[in-house]
Motif scaffolding. Structure first.
Motif, short mmCIF file in Angstrom:
data_model
loop_
_atom_site.label_atom_id
_atom_site.label_comp_id
_atom_site.label_asym_id
_atom_site.label_seq_id
_atom_site.Cartn_x
_atom_site.Cartn_y
_atom_site.Cartn_z
N PRO A 8 38.10 27.33 43.24
CA PRO A 8 38.13 28.79 43.15
C PRO A 8 39.08 29.41 44.18
O PRO A 8 39.40 28.77 45.18
CB PRO A 8 36.68 29.20 43.44
CG PRO A 8 36.06 28.02 44.11
CD PRO A 8 36.78 26.82 43.64
N GLU A 117 30.44 30.71 46.44
CA GLU A 117 31.26 31.87 46.07
C GLU A 117 31.17 33.03 47.06
O GLU A 117 32.20 33.59 47.46
CB GLU A 117 30.83 32.35 44.69
CG GLU A 117 31.96 32.95 43.94
CD GLU A 117 31.62 33.04 42.47
OE1 GLU A 117 31.35 34.16 42.04
OE2 GLU A 117 31.61 32.00 41.79
N MET A 145 38.04 35.95 40.95
CA MET A 145 36.92 35.04 40.79
C MET A 145 36.48 35.00 39.32
O MET A 145 36.21 33.95 38.76
CB MET A 145 35.79 35.56 41.68
CG MET A 145 34.90 34.55 42.30
SD MET A 145 35.72 33.19 43.12
CE MET A 145 35.52 33.62 44.82
N TYR A 148 39.00 33.24 37.24
CA TYR A 148 38.89 31.81 37.53
C TYR A 148 37.75 31.19 36.71
O TYR A 148 37.92 30.14 36.10
CB TYR A 148 38.65 31.58 39.04
CG TYR A 148 38.35 30.14 39.34
CD1 TYR A 148 39.38 29.20 39.43
CD2 TYR A 148 37.03 29.69 39.44
CE1 TYR A 148 39.11 27.87 39.64
CE2 TYR A 148 36.75 28.35 39.65
CZ TYR A 148 37.79 27.44 39.75
OH TYR A 148 37.52 26.11 39.94
N ASP A 153 37.88 27.28 35.70
CA ASP A 153 36.75 26.39 35.98
C ASP A 153 36.46 25.42 34.82
O ASP A 153 36.23 24.23 35.05
CB ASP A 153 35.51 27.23 36.36
CG ASP A 153 34.39 26.37 36.88
OD1 ASP A 153 34.63 25.64 37.86
OD2 ASP A 153 33.30 26.40 36.29
#
Ligand code: ADP
Length: 191
Positions: A8, A117, A145, A148, A153
């Protein structure tokens, strides 16, 4: 040696890539750095992407692929490299596969840096104060994020299924993480 480093935003990929690149004597190629340099130098590419980057979106695949293919064809990348921040989309995975196939080459491993995170969001906000990266404000960070999670991911599964993924816990100091990364790679690669 051909390696990828994934994870990330804010997980510390850039820092770890420099250390891995030095260790294996391969260029660490960061698409984020290439894009930021283009923006700083106000090149035509930079002008096209500055808004996208400042909002935390992804640069279109067509542009990203041009940049990466031309960088991989530079002489210093002939015998190996570490790609940081690429591939980030399914199309980029396929394009990289095609590029490797052209040379009869293959990836050796994919390092996946995992991180909590909320901790990395906190870390990025701190980095924003120090480095002043234009895409390090809270709204952009949350957007990066989200993008991502949506687009990048899931790509880890592709490399996991290929048996290529080397997962490393990215929490801790730079030295702690780099010791883990180099140990995990040494075990995987036998060097
Ligand atoms: P981070 O991993 O901290 O988000 P990077 O330096 O890797 O930062 O990337 C910064 C920005 O550059 C990304 O948010 C995205 O806008 C753009 N970017 C970098 N690599 C790619 C890529 N492979 N495809 C599309 N956009 C990219």
């Amino acid at each position: 040696m051909r390696l990828l480093i994934m994870g990330p935003p804010g997980a510390g990929k850039g820092t770890q890539s420099a250390i891995i690149g030095e260790h294996y004597r391969i260029p660490a190629i960061s698409t984020g750095n290439i894009f930021r340099l283009a923006i700083t130098n106000r090149t035509p590419l930079g002008e096209r992407i500055k808004r996208i980057i400042s909002e935390g979106g992804y640069v279109p695949d067509s542009l990203t692929l041009k940049v990466v293919v031309s960088r991989l064809n530079e002489p210093d990348a002939a015998d190996g490299w570490l790609l940081d921040g690429f591939p980030r989309t399914a199309r980029q995975v396929n394009a990289l596969d095609a590029e490797l196939a052209k040379d009869g080459a293959a990836l050796d491993a994919v390092v996946s840096i995992t991180a909590d995170e909320e901790a990395i969001i906190h870390r990025m906000l701190k980095r924003a104060e120090i480095e002043g990266r234009p895409d390090d404000n809270e709204e952009t960070i949350r957007n990066r994020m989200e993008v991502y999670h949506e687009q990048t991911d899931p790509l880890l599964d592709i490399y996991r299924e290929r048996g290529m993924l080397v997962e490393v816990d990215g929490m801790g100091t730079v030295d702690e993480v780099s010791a883990r990364v180099l140990a995990a790679l040494a075990e995987r690669l036998g060097r």
